[in-house]
Design a protein around this motif. Structure first.
Motif, PDB file in Angstrom:
ATOM      1  N   ARG A  62      -3.850  -2.801   6.514  1.00 33.42           N
ATOM      2  CA  ARG A  62      -4.315  -4.183   6.348  1.00 33.42           C
ATOM      3  C   ARG A  62      -5.707  -4.364   6.943  1.00 33.42           C
ATOM      4  O   ARG A  62      -6.573  -5.027   6.362  1.00 33.42           O
ATOM      5  CB  ARG A  62      -3.315  -5.112   7.033  1.00 33.42           C
ATOM      6  CG  ARG A  62      -3.573  -6.586   6.863  1.00 33.42           C
ATOM      7  CD  ARG A  62      -2.742  -7.337   7.879  1.00 33.42           C
ATOM      8  NE  ARG A  62      -2.511  -8.713   7.554  1.00 33.42           N
ATOM      9  CZ  ARG A  62      -2.044  -9.612   8.429  1.00 33.42           C
ATOM     10  NH1 ARG A  62      -1.732  -9.230   9.666  1.00 33.42           N
ATOM     11  NH2 ARG A  62      -1.861 -10.856   8.070  1.00 33.42           N
ATOM     12  N   THR A  63      -5.953  -3.748   8.106  1.00 35.64           N
ATOM     13  CA  THR A  63      -7.261  -3.850   8.754  1.00 35.64           C
ATOM     14  C   THR A  63      -8.337  -3.155   7.929  1.00 35.64           C
ATOM     15  O   THR A  63      -9.479  -3.648   7.823  1.00 35.64           O
ATOM     16  CB  THR A  63      -7.198  -3.243  10.169  1.00 35.64           C
ATOM     17  OG1 THR A  63      -6.149  -3.867  10.905  1.00 35.64           O
ATOM     18  CG2 THR A  63      -8.512  -3.424  10.913  1.00 35.64           C
ATOM     19  N   LEU A 113       1.127  -0.058   8.600  1.00 34.97           N
ATOM     20  CA  LEU A 113       0.796  -1.136   7.667  1.00 34.97           C
ATOM     21  C   LEU A 113      -0.319  -2.017   8.226  1.00 34.97           C
ATOM     22  O   LEU A 113      -1.183  -2.506   7.481  1.00 34.97           O
ATOM     23  CB  LEU A 113       2.039  -1.978   7.375  1.00 34.97           C
ATOM     24  CG  LEU A 113       3.094  -1.344   6.463  1.00 34.97           C
ATOM     25  CD1 LEU A 113       4.363  -2.203   6.462  1.00 34.97           C
ATOM     26  CD2 LEU A 113       2.550  -1.173   5.048  1.00 34.97           C
ATOM     27  N   HIS A 114      -0.300  -2.215   9.531  1.00 37.18           N
ATOM     28  CA  HIS A 114      -1.349  -3.010  10.176  1.00 37.18           C
ATOM     29  C   HIS A 114      -2.699  -2.307  10.041  1.00 37.18           C
ATOM     30  O   HIS A 114      -3.739  -2.964   9.822  1.00 37.18           O
ATOM     31  CB  HIS A 114      -1.002  -3.219  11.643  1.00 37.18           C
ATOM     32  CG  HIS A 114      -2.025  -4.001  12.405  1.00 37.18           C
ATOM     33  ND1 HIS A 114      -2.395  -5.278  12.069  1.00 37.18           N
ATOM     34  CD2 HIS A 114      -2.791  -3.656  13.479  1.00 37.18           C
ATOM     35  CE1 HIS A 114      -3.325  -5.718  12.908  1.00 37.18           C
ATOM     36  NE2 HIS A 114      -3.594  -4.739  13.763  1.00 37.18           N
ATOM     37  N   LEU A 147       0.560  -4.214   0.418  1.00 36.49           N
ATOM     38  CA  LEU A 147       0.082  -5.244   1.341  1.00 36.49           C
ATOM     39  C   LEU A 147       0.508  -6.645   0.925  1.00 36.49           C
ATOM     40  O   LEU A 147       0.738  -7.507   1.787  1.00 36.49           O
ATOM     41  CB  LEU A 147      -1.442  -5.176   1.460  1.00 36.49           C
ATOM     42  CG  LEU A 147      -1.969  -3.998   2.300  1.00 36.49           C
ATOM     43  CD1 LEU A 147      -3.492  -3.961   2.272  1.00 36.49           C
ATOM     44  CD2 LEU A 147      -1.472  -4.091   3.743  1.00 36.49           C
ATOM     45  N   ARG A 148       0.627  -6.890  -0.374  1.00 33.51           N
ATOM     46  CA  ARG A 148       1.113  -8.207  -0.804  1.00 33.51           C
ATOM     47  C   ARG A 148       2.512  -8.474  -0.249  1.00 33.51           C
ATOM     48  O   ARG A 148       2.822  -9.578   0.198  1.00 33.51           O
ATOM     49  CB  ARG A 148       1.121  -8.299  -2.336  1.00 33.51           C
ATOM     50  CG  ARG A 148      -0.231  -8.585  -2.936  1.00 33.51           C
ATOM     51  CD  ARG A 148      -0.114  -9.158  -4.347  1.00 33.51           C
ATOM     52  NE  ARG A 148       0.559  -8.253  -5.257  1.00 33.51           N
ATOM     53  CZ  ARG A 148      -0.050  -7.289  -5.955  1.00 33.51           C
ATOM     54  NH1 ARG A 148      -1.366  -7.111  -5.818  1.00 33.51           N
ATOM     55  NH2 ARG A 148       0.635  -6.525  -6.789  1.00 33.51           N
ATOM     56  N   ARG A 176      -2.549  -2.162  -2.545  1.00 35.63           N
ATOM     57  CA  ARG A 176      -2.629  -3.616  -2.610  1.00 35.63           C
ATOM     58  C   ARG A 176      -1.255  -4.236  -2.875  1.00 35.63           C
ATOM     59  O   ARG A 176      -0.934  -5.313  -2.343  1.00 35.63           O
ATOM     60  CB  ARG A 176      -3.635  -4.032  -3.680  1.00 35.63           C
ATOM     61  CG  ARG A 176      -5.054  -3.558  -3.353  1.00 35.63           C
ATOM     62  CD  ARG A 176      -6.084  -4.041  -4.357  1.00 35.63           C
ATOM     63  NE  ARG A 176      -7.388  -3.470  -4.066  1.00 35.63           N
ATOM     64  CZ  ARG A 176      -8.208  -3.888  -3.106  1.00 35.63           C
ATOM     65  NH1 ARG A 176      -7.855  -4.932  -2.356  1.00 35.63           N
ATOM     66  NH2 ARG A 176      -9.368  -3.301  -2.894  1.00 35.63           N
ATOM     67  N   ARG A 222      -8.376  -2.953   4.729  1.00 31.81           N
ATOM     68  CA  ARG A 222      -8.708  -3.875   3.646  1.00 31.81           C
ATOM     69  C   ARG A 222      -9.713  -4.930   4.113  1.00 31.81           C
ATOM     70  O   ARG A 222     -10.637  -5.302   3.384  1.00 31.81           O
ATOM     71  CB  ARG A 222      -7.437  -4.561   3.142  1.00 31.81           C
ATOM     72  CG  ARG A 222      -7.660  -5.506   1.964  1.00 31.81           C
ATOM     73  CD  ARG A 222      -6.423  -6.326   1.682  1.00 31.81           C
ATOM     74  NE  ARG A 222      -6.107  -7.221   2.802  1.00 31.81           N
ATOM     75  CZ  ARG A 222      -4.989  -7.957   2.881  1.00 31.81           C
ATOM     76  NH1 ARG A 222      -4.076  -7.881   1.916  1.00 31.81           N
ATOM     77  NH2 ARG A 222      -4.795  -8.740   3.917  1.00 31.81           N
ATOM     78  N   GLU A 223      -9.544  -5.407   5.355  1.00 30.72           N
ATOM     79  CA  GLU A 223     -10.432  -6.455   5.866  1.00 30.72           C
ATOM     80  C   GLU A 223     -11.791  -5.902   6.284  1.00 30.72           C
ATOM     81  O   GLU A 223     -12.833  -6.546   6.062  1.00 30.72           O
ATOM     82  CB  GLU A 223      -9.769  -7.144   7.071  1.00 30.72           C
ATOM     83  CG  GLU A 223      -8.408  -7.759   6.781  1.00 30.72           C
ATOM     84  CD  GLU A 223      -8.462  -8.787   5.664  1.00 30.72           C
ATOM     85  OE1 GLU A 223      -9.475  -9.507   5.576  1.00 30.72           O
ATOM     86  OE2 GLU A 223      -7.504  -8.851   4.868  1.00 30.72           O
ATOM     87  N   GLU A 243       2.460  -8.823   3.733  1.00 28.00           N
ATOM     88  CA  GLU A 243       2.003 -10.084   4.321  1.00 28.00           C
ATOM     89  C   GLU A 243       3.183 -10.953   4.744  1.00 28.00           C
ATOM     90  O   GLU A 243       3.135 -11.625   5.781  1.00 28.00           O
ATOM     91  CB  GLU A 243       1.117 -10.842   3.330  1.00 28.00           C
ATOM     92  CG  GLU A 243      -0.254 -10.229   3.121  1.00 28.00           C
ATOM     93  CD  GLU A 243      -1.060 -10.133   4.404  1.00 28.00           C
ATOM     94  OE1 GLU A 243      -0.838 -10.942   5.333  1.00 28.00           O
ATOM     95  OE2 GLU A 243      -1.931  -9.253   4.482  1.00 28.00           O
TER      96      GLU A 243
END
Length: 299
Positions: free
Chosen positions: A13-14, A9-10, A68-69, A65, A16-17, A72
């Motif tokens: 998330r990365t 998941l990390h 990830l919501r 998405r 996405r960034e 968080e």
């Protein structure tokens, strides 16, 4: 239920960034192929597609998405857990159960707790009043983490279960009626009271301490009355029924009682702290031990 993997998941998330697999790999010090493989495995575990082709790149799907919501909140809670764990390992958080005999609670434990609340508010102390001799049974059984007891009732230092440390030598003063002939004597020795009627418990630690102190001064005390509570003992002293040794930590001002320090042969009772062997290295326990030593030094 889907199989959630925090590390993967990390990575998602990365991505996405960072926007690209290559940039994600550089940020996480991985290879691009390893990033792609981990995200493919995560997609399989969750049962939904996470990436879709977008020209020569990939982009997150709506399912990604959505994941990830919700993730968080997980990441936020893990950050809180990391902070709490760091505080615990640094002695800034944790619960310590303290077993202490009656006179040690107001004189030593309460000042230590007050100091801890100011300096280390994350350290919680739970106090259990106990007989001095019972403290080691509670400690061995894991019902308390730290015990205050009298040295007279401590196991030997060779006992492999406990770490024992001296805390305080508590002087024993003598309680006299104000009109007693020796109330103003200077100096006053314990042996001067050899002929007096004495008040102390019929058995138990205070009986042993009183008898030992008097015998060390060269006489055997005549026990005129038996009591274990300080209120009862001081009331009898006030009534002129006898004299008594009172530990300085336990002394409470009473209008009709004169407390005198003894000269030269002043007896003391030794107070120890005890923890299970090795537990003094636990950060929160170490904080409480430090606060108790400070409280003892202030008396």
């Amino acid at each position: 239920m889907a199989e959630w993997d925090i590390r993967k998941l990390h990575i998602l998330r990365t991505l996405r960034e960072e926007g690209t697999v290559t940039a994600t790999a550089e940020a996480l010090r991985m290879t691009p192929s390893a990033v792609s493989q981990q995200l493919t495995n995560l997609s399989r575990q969750l049962g939904v597609p996470l990436l879709e082709a977008h020209g020569r790149r990939v982009r997150l799907t709506d399912a990604a998405r959505l994941v990830l919501r919700h993730a968080e909140a997980v990441f936020e809670q893990l950050e809180r857990a990391d902070a709490a764990l760091a505080a615990y390992t640094q002695g800034e958080a944790g619960e310590v159960r303290v077993g202490a005999f009656a006179t040690a609670v107001p004189a030593l434990v309460v000042p230590a707790v007050r100091a801890l609340r100011a300096a280390h508010p994350g350290v919680t102390v739970r106090v259990r009043e106990t007989e001095a001799a019972e403290a080691y049974d509670l400690l061995a059984a894991g019902e308390v983490d730290l015990a205050l007891s009298l040295a007279a009732h401590a196991p030997t230092t060779q006992d492999p279960r406990f770490d024992l440390h001296p805390l305080l030598a508590d002087p024993l003063d003598v309680a006299l009626p104000p009109d007693h002939p020796l109330a103003d004597a200077d100096p006053l020795h314990l042996r001067d009271l050899a002929a007096e009627p004495w008040i102390f418990g019929g058995s138990g630690p205070w009986s042993d301490i009183t008898r030992t102190a008097c015998e060390s001064a060269g006489f055997t005390p005549h026990q005129a009355h038996s009591a274990t509570g300080w209120t009862a003992i001081l009331a009898m002293v006030e009534a002129g029924m006898g004299v008594a040794l009172v530990p300085r930590l336990a002394a409470v001002h009473r209008e009709g009682v004169t407390m005198r320090e003894l000269t030269a042969d002043c007896p003391v009772r030794h107070i120890l702290t005890a923890v299970r062997r090795g537990a003094s290295e636990t950060p929160a326990v170490s904080r409480v031990l430090e606060a108790l030593r400070t409280a003892a030094g202030a008396d």
